[in-house]
Write a protein that holds these residues in place. Structure first.
Motif, mmCIF file in Angstrom:
data_model
loop_
_atom_site.group_PDB
_atom_site.id
_atom_site.type_symbol
_atom_site.label_atom_id
_atom_site.label_comp_id
_atom_site.label_asym_id
_atom_site.label_seq_id
_atom_site.Cartn_x
_atom_site.Cartn_y
_atom_site.Cartn_z
ATOM 1 N N ASN A 74 59.456 -11.039 -6.925
ATOM 2 C CA ASN A 74 59.431 -9.637 -6.504
ATOM 3 C C ASN A 74 60.033 -8.804 -7.627
ATOM 4 N N MET A 75 59.223 -7.914 -8.203
ATOM 5 C CA MET A 75 59.679 -7.068 -9.303
ATOM 6 C C MET A 75 59.506 -5.611 -8.901
ATOM 7 N N PRO A 76 60.553 -5.011 -8.333
ATOM 8 C CA PRO A 76 60.457 -3.614 -7.907
ATOM 9 C C PRO A 76 60.436 -2.678 -9.114
ATOM 10 N N GLY A 77 59.825 -1.524 -8.924
ATOM 11 C CA GLY A 77 59.729 -0.549 -10.000
ATOM 12 C C GLY A 77 60.576 0.679 -9.741
ATOM 13 N N SER A 78 60.692 1.490 -10.765
ATOM 14 C CA SER A 78 61.321 2.798 -10.616
ATOM 15 C C SER A 78 60.398 3.825 -11.254
ATOM 16 N N GLY A 79 60.526 5.071 -10.851
ATOM 17 C CA GLY A 79 59.620 6.126 -11.302
ATOM 18 C C GLY A 79 59.644 6.340 -12.804
ATOM 19 N N TRP A 80 58.496 6.768 -13.332
ATOM 20 C CA TRP A 80 58.358 7.040 -14.755
ATOM 21 C C TRP A 80 58.660 8.493 -15.084
ATOM 22 N N GLY A 81 58.844 9.347 -14.068
ATOM 23 C CA GLY A 81 59.056 10.778 -14.315
ATOM 24 C C GLY A 81 57.728 11.460 -14.562
ATOM 25 N N GLY A 82 57.745 12.690 -14.968
ATOM 26 C CA GLY A 82 56.515 13.417 -15.231
ATOM 27 C C GLY A 82 55.920 13.994 -13.955
ATOM 28 N N PRO A 83 54.749 14.623 -14.054
ATOM 29 C CA PRO A 83 54.181 15.328 -12.904
ATOM 30 C C PRO A 83 53.753 14.389 -11.766
ATOM 31 N N ASP A 84 53.308 13.173 -12.068
ATOM 32 C CA ASP A 84 52.881 12.256 -11.006
ATOM 33 C C ASP A 84 53.970 11.270 -10.599
ATOM 34 N N ASP A 85 54.928 11.002 -11.478
ATOM 35 C CA ASP A 85 56.054 10.112 -11.221
ATOM 36 C C ASP A 85 55.623 8.780 -10.610
ATOM 37 N N PHE A 86 54.764 8.029 -11.311
ATOM 38 C CA PHE A 86 54.288 6.731 -10.838
ATOM 39 C C PHE A 86 55.424 5.726 -10.707
ATOM 40 N N LYS A 87 55.387 4.941 -9.637
ATOM 41 C CA LYS A 87 56.311 3.831 -9.413
ATOM 42 C C LYS A 87 55.473 2.606 -9.057
ATOM 43 N N ASN A 88 55.657 1.497 -9.765
ATOM 44 C CA ASN A 88 54.870 0.273 -9.580
ATOM 45 C C ASN A 88 55.770 -0.887 -9.180
ATOM 46 N N ASP A 89 55.497 -1.469 -8.013
ATOM 47 C CA ASP A 89 56.167 -2.696 -7.571
ATOM 48 C C ASP A 89 55.177 -3.846 -7.731
ATOM 49 N N PHE A 90 55.628 -4.962 -8.312
ATOM 50 C CA PHE A 90 54.780 -6.134 -8.489
ATOM 51 C C PHE A 90 55.337 -7.304 -7.695
ATOM 52 N N LYS A 91 54.445 -8.001 -7.000
ATOM 53 C CA LYS A 91 54.781 -9.214 -6.258
ATOM 54 C C LYS A 91 53.823 -10.308 -6.734
ATOM 55 N N ILE A 92 54.383 -11.465 -7.076
ATOM 56 C CA ILE A 92 53.591 -12.563 -7.637
ATOM 57 C C ILE A 92 53.881 -13.843 -6.864
ATOM 58 N N LEU A 93 52.832 -14.488 -6.384
ATOM 59 C CA LEU A 93 52.940 -15.812 -5.778
ATOM 60 C C LEU A 93 52.343 -16.795 -6.776
ATOM 61 N N GLN A 94 53.152 -17.748 -7.207
ATOM 62 C CA GLN A 94 52.795 -18.653 -8.299
ATOM 63 C C GLN A 94 52.792 -20.096 -7.807
ATOM 64 N N PHE A 95 51.678 -20.809 -8.031
ATOM 65 C CA PHE A 95 51.545 -22.230 -7.706
ATOM 66 C C PHE A 95 51.216 -22.946 -9.003
ATOM 67 N N GLY A 96 52.094 -23.879 -9.411
ATOM 68 C CA GLY A 96 51.849 -24.494 -10.700
ATOM 69 C C GLY A 96 52.413 -25.886 -10.843
ATOM 70 N N ALA A 97 52.187 -26.448 -12.024
ATOM 71 C CA ALA A 97 52.697 -27.765 -12.383
ATOM 72 C C ALA A 97 53.279 -27.686 -13.789
ATOM 73 N N ASP A 98 54.429 -28.320 -13.959
ATOM 74 C CA ASP A 98 55.115 -28.347 -15.245
ATOM 75 C C ASP A 98 55.273 -29.789 -15.714
ATOM 76 N N TRP A 99 55.200 -29.971 -17.016
ATOM 77 C CA TRP A 99 55.613 -31.222 -17.623
ATOM 78 C C TRP A 99 57.039 -30.984 -18.083
ATOM 79 N N VAL A 100 57.956 -31.845 -17.671
ATOM 80 C CA VAL A 100 59.371 -31.721 -18.008
ATOM 81 C C VAL A 100 59.754 -32.922 -18.867
ATOM 82 N N TYR A 101 60.370 -32.655 -19.999
ATOM 83 C CA TYR A 101 60.874 -33.733 -20.850
ATOM 84 C C TYR A 101 62.400 -33.685 -20.833
ATOM 85 N N ASN A 102 63.027 -34.746 -20.318
ATOM 86 C CA ASN A 102 64.488 -34.864 -20.258
ATOM 87 C C ASN A 102 64.968 -35.593 -21.507
#
Length: 191
Positions: A74-102
């Motif tokens: 969950n990556m919440p945003g804050s306003g950019w200012g200006g006349p429209d003052d856009f605010k973007n929140d991003f949510k990512i669901l990630q399914f993956g596999a890693d190779w781990v070397y110990n």
């Protein structure tokens, strides 16, 4: 014939029984970088986000491990200012596999991570007088990093994650790649 089938099944089961499988949870900070953070009116304009997830570790040898994971960012945003003052929140669901070397063992010491994932990314935006959302699913992601295992139950790790997203179109995000640094406390169970 019956004995051959039973022997074959038993032999097939030996490698699976020899596998050391453990599970756990990871949580921490997801820190957007690049366009995901800095692109005016499209990025989060925010340094901090958070994540939580679960994983299964398959210890192949004392040094090699495969890790399957499911993580929600969950990556919440804050306003950019200006006349429209856009605010973007991003949510990512990630399914993956890693190779781990110990470098020493799965129970203590330094390790590296290299992985791939499939991702579902949602952008909820808000501007003066209107709001909306865009989502993209099945997007390929890559990650690499490392960590340190303090004991069989706890590690700290960091990774750089990158997802290849669509820039344009009705669900476009305005940039080609979503990139963030992930810093995690990793808790393991079952060792």
């Amino acid at each position: 014939m019956r004995h051959h089938v039973a022997l074959s099944l038993a032999l097939l089961g030996l490698p699976l029984a020899a596998q050391d499988i453990n599970g756990g949870l990871q949580t921490g900070l997801s820190l957007p970088v690049g366009d995901l953070k800095d692109k005016t009116d499209f990025g989060t304009n925010q340094f901090f986000g958070a994540h939580i997830g679960g994983h299964l570790d398959f210890n192949l040898t004392p040094h090699h491990q495969i890790r399957g994971h499911l993580t929600y960012h969950n990556m919440p945003g804050s306003g950019w200012g200006g006349p429209d003052d856009f605010k973007n929140d991003f949510k990512i669901l990630q399914f993956g596999a890693d190779w781990v070397y110990n470098f020493q063992s799965p129970n203590q010491g330094w390790y590296t991570i290299a992985g791939a994932s499939l991702n579902s990314v949602k952008n909820e935006w808000d501007a003066v007088g209107f709001s909306g959302s865009a989502s993209q699913s099945g997007k390929l992601g890559l990650r690499g990093g490392g960590g340190y295992t303090f004991n069989k139950m706890f590690s700290l790790e960091g990774s750089l994650n990158q997802i290849f997203v669509d820039k344009n179109g009705s669900d476009g995000f305005g940039f080609d790649t979503a990139t963030w640094v992930q810093v995690s406390a990793v808790f393991r169970f079952g060792r």
